[in-house]
Design an enzyme around this catalytic site. Sequence first.
Site, PDB file in Angstrom:
ATOM      1  N   ASP A  11       0.863  -1.165   0.000  1.00  0.00           N
ATOM      2  CA  ASP A  11       0.000   0.000   0.000  1.00  0.00           C
ATOM      3  C   ASP A  11       0.912   1.231   0.000  1.00  0.00           C
ATOM      4  O   ASP A  11       2.106   1.123   0.316  1.00  0.00           O
ATOM      5  CB  ASP A  11      -0.878  -0.049   1.265  1.00  0.00           C
ATOM      6  N   ASP A  13      -0.300   5.100   0.987  1.00  0.00           N
ATOM      7  CA  ASP A  13      -0.599   6.051   2.066  1.00  0.00           C
ATOM      8  C   ASP A  13      -0.523   5.385   3.443  1.00  0.00           C
ATOM      9  O   ASP A  13      -1.170   4.365   3.686  1.00  0.00           O
ATOM     10  CB  ASP A  13      -2.009   6.632   1.884  1.00  0.00           C
TER      11      ASP A  13
END
Length: 160
Positions: A11, A13
């Site tokens: 991922d 963020d």
Amino acid sequence: MARLPQLAVFDLDYTLWPFWVDTHVEPPFHRNRDGSVRDCNNQIITLYPEVPDVLERLHGQGVTIAAASRTGEIHGANQLLQLFDLDKYFAYKEIYPGCKITHFERLQQKSGIPYSKMIFFDDEKRNIIDVSKLGVTCIHVQSEMNLHTLTKGLEQFAES
Ligand SMILES: [Mg+2]
């Protein structure tokens, strides 16, 4: 030697960097003369400090690397990967809104790597719950992606 995954998926963020790219910073981004990466308000943007080492270690072990992000700020996220010189590590990038199961279905199709040979790092529990259903080893990143979290994750994968 411990069994390694064939694909490591990250991922973006709050996993690789400490902000939401569509909320807390403002694209377009640029590299300043002092070498720092900044947004259009001249705010300095940084990665979590050990992220380059994490990617370099996996790359050195021959593990293919991918990004999976649900951000709506697709251009900004891609721009940051480029400005931080991380593009060289990512064989695949799936960056668009929606359920992460879609991101992983596409990663599986593109790479040909089975879900059982993948490891996934994400700070959001809902993504961990979704992607776990596919049979991917999912690691919930509690604070930030660093070498310790990588080591613990690879141990969990080897035992899976
Ligand atoms: Mg996140």
